[in-house]
Write a protein that holds these residues in place. Structure first.
Motif, short mmCIF file in Angstrom:
data_model
loop_
_atom_site.label_atom_id
_atom_site.label_comp_id
_atom_site.label_asym_id
_atom_site.label_seq_id
_atom_site.Cartn_x
_atom_site.Cartn_y
_atom_site.Cartn_z
N PRO A 4 37.33 57.13 21.91
CA PRO A 4 37.29 58.04 23.06
C PRO A 4 38.64 58.73 23.27
O PRO A 4 39.68 58.18 22.93
CB PRO A 4 36.95 57.12 24.22
CG PRO A 4 37.17 55.75 23.74
CD PRO A 4 37.14 55.75 22.27
N LYS A 5 38.59 59.94 23.82
CA LYS A 5 39.82 60.68 24.11
C LYS A 5 40.62 59.97 25.20
O LYS A 5 41.83 59.88 25.13
CB LYS A 5 39.48 62.10 24.56
CG LYS A 5 38.99 62.98 23.43
CD LYS A 5 38.97 64.43 23.86
CE LYS A 5 38.58 65.30 22.68
NZ LYS A 5 37.17 65.56 22.60
N ARG A 6 39.92 59.51 26.22
CA ARG A 6 40.58 58.74 27.28
C ARG A 6 39.56 57.81 27.91
O ARG A 6 38.36 58.06 27.85
CB ARG A 6 41.19 59.65 28.33
CG ARG A 6 40.27 60.73 28.86
CD ARG A 6 40.98 61.74 29.72
NE ARG A 6 41.40 61.20 31.01
CZ ARG A 6 40.63 61.17 32.08
NH1 ARG A 6 39.40 61.61 32.03
NH2 ARG A 6 41.07 60.68 33.20
N THR A 7 40.05 56.72 28.49
CA THR A 7 39.17 55.75 29.15
C THR A 7 39.74 55.43 30.52
O THR A 7 40.92 55.65 30.79
CB THR A 7 39.08 54.44 28.34
OG1 THR A 7 40.39 53.92 28.18
CG2 THR A 7 38.43 54.66 26.99
N LYS A 8 38.89 54.90 31.37
CA LYS A 8 39.34 54.54 32.70
C LYS A 8 40.26 53.32 32.64
O LYS A 8 41.27 53.27 33.34
CB LYS A 8 38.12 54.24 33.59
CG LYS A 8 38.48 54.07 35.05
CD LYS A 8 37.26 54.06 35.93
CE LYS A 8 37.65 53.97 37.39
NZ LYS A 8 36.48 53.93 38.26
N TYR A 9 39.90 52.34 31.79
CA TYR A 9 40.71 51.14 31.64
C TYR A 9 41.06 50.96 30.16
O TYR A 9 40.21 51.11 29.30
CB TYR A 9 39.97 49.91 32.15
CG TYR A 9 39.60 50.01 33.60
CD1 TYR A 9 40.56 49.92 34.59
CD2 TYR A 9 38.28 50.22 33.99
CE1 TYR A 9 40.23 50.04 35.93
CE2 TYR A 9 37.94 50.33 35.32
CZ TYR A 9 38.92 50.24 36.29
OH TYR A 9 38.60 50.35 37.61
N ARG A 10 42.31 50.60 29.90
CA ARG A 10 42.78 50.43 28.53
C ARG A 10 42.25 49.14 27.90
O ARG A 10 41.97 49.10 26.71
CB ARG A 10 44.31 50.38 28.54
CG ARG A 10 44.95 51.06 27.38
CD ARG A 10 46.43 51.12 27.59
NE ARG A 10 46.95 49.76 27.76
CZ ARG A 10 47.87 49.22 26.98
NH1 ARG A 10 48.39 49.91 26.02
NH2 ARG A 10 48.28 47.99 27.17
N LYS A 11 42.13 48.09 28.71
CA LYS A 11 41.70 46.78 28.21
C LYS A 11 40.48 46.31 29.00
O LYS A 11 40.62 45.58 29.97
CB LYS A 11 42.82 45.76 28.37
CG LYS A 11 44.11 46.14 27.67
CD LYS A 11 45.17 45.13 28.00
CE LYS A 11 46.50 45.48 27.39
NZ LYS A 11 47.52 44.49 27.74
N LYS A 87 47.06 39.76 28.39
CA LYS A 87 46.07 40.10 27.37
C LYS A 87 46.75 40.87 26.25
O LYS A 87 47.74 41.57 26.49
CB LYS A 87 44.99 40.96 28.03
CG LYS A 87 43.72 41.11 27.23
CD LYS A 87 42.65 41.76 28.07
CE LYS A 87 41.36 41.86 27.28
NZ LYS A 87 40.26 42.39 28.06
N GLY A 88 46.23 40.76 25.05
CA GLY A 88 46.81 41.46 23.90
C GLY A 88 46.60 42.96 23.97
O GLY A 88 45.91 43.48 24.84
N SER A 89 47.19 43.65 23.02
CA SER A 89 47.09 45.11 23.00
C SER A 89 45.79 45.54 22.30
O SER A 89 45.26 44.81 21.45
CB SER A 89 48.28 45.71 22.27
OG SER A 89 48.36 45.18 20.97
N PRO A 90 45.25 46.73 22.64
CA PRO A 90 44.01 47.20 22.01
C PRO A 90 44.16 47.33 20.50
O PRO A 90 45.11 47.93 20.01
CB PRO A 90 43.78 48.58 22.65
CG PRO A 90 44.52 48.52 23.93
CD PRO A 90 45.71 47.64 23.69
#
Length: 140
Positions: A4-11, A87-90
């Motif tokens: 996705p170009k952008r999301t509401k939440y990263r994780k 939490k870890g990174s995406p």
């Protein structure tokens, strides 16, 4: 790769793939479709390799629809890191596919070639699948 170009939440929280699909359960655009018979997370790499397999069989006259998209990011902590500290990174993007979801559709080529294209694409995916025809209701 698809993402996705952008999301509401990263994780995001991990969404369950158990149970039956609520929507996307019938062949809407093409003549034949590839339906999942079990739930799973499909990575962006798997979807891309299935897309390439189908497009090689279709040629210039055939048409393809991809009905799933990897909206959810899966996170991973680095190796040899102690517990805690968030939490870890995406790490990668996955599509949540439930039982009965139509994943790919094809049209405008002979039936034999459509079945061959969908079979090749299905072998690239980590989910069990079957080929369904338009208007055919699956047996649950």
């Amino acid at each position: 790769m698809l993402q996705p170009k952008r999301t509401k939440y990263r994780k995001p929280h991990r969404v369950s793939y158990e149970g039956k699909a609520k929507g996307n359960k019938y062949v809407a655009f093409g003549e034949f479709g590839l339906m999942s018979t079990k739930g799973a997370w499909l990575s962006d790499r798997q979807i891309e390799s299935a897309r390439i397999a189908i497009s090689k069989c279709l040629g210039k006259t055939g048409k393809m629809w991809i009905r799933i998209f990897p909206h959810m990011s899966l996170t991973k902590k680095p190796l040899e890191v102690r517990m805690g500290s968030g939490k870890g990174s995406p790490e990668k993007w996955v599509a949540v596919v439930k039982k009965g979801t139509i994943m790919f559709e094809v049209a405008n080529i002979p039936e034999e070639m459509m079945r061959q294209a969908l079979t090749r694409a299905g072998h690239k995916l980590s989910v069990t699948w079957k080929i369904v025809k338009r208007g055919e209701l699956p047996n649950d």
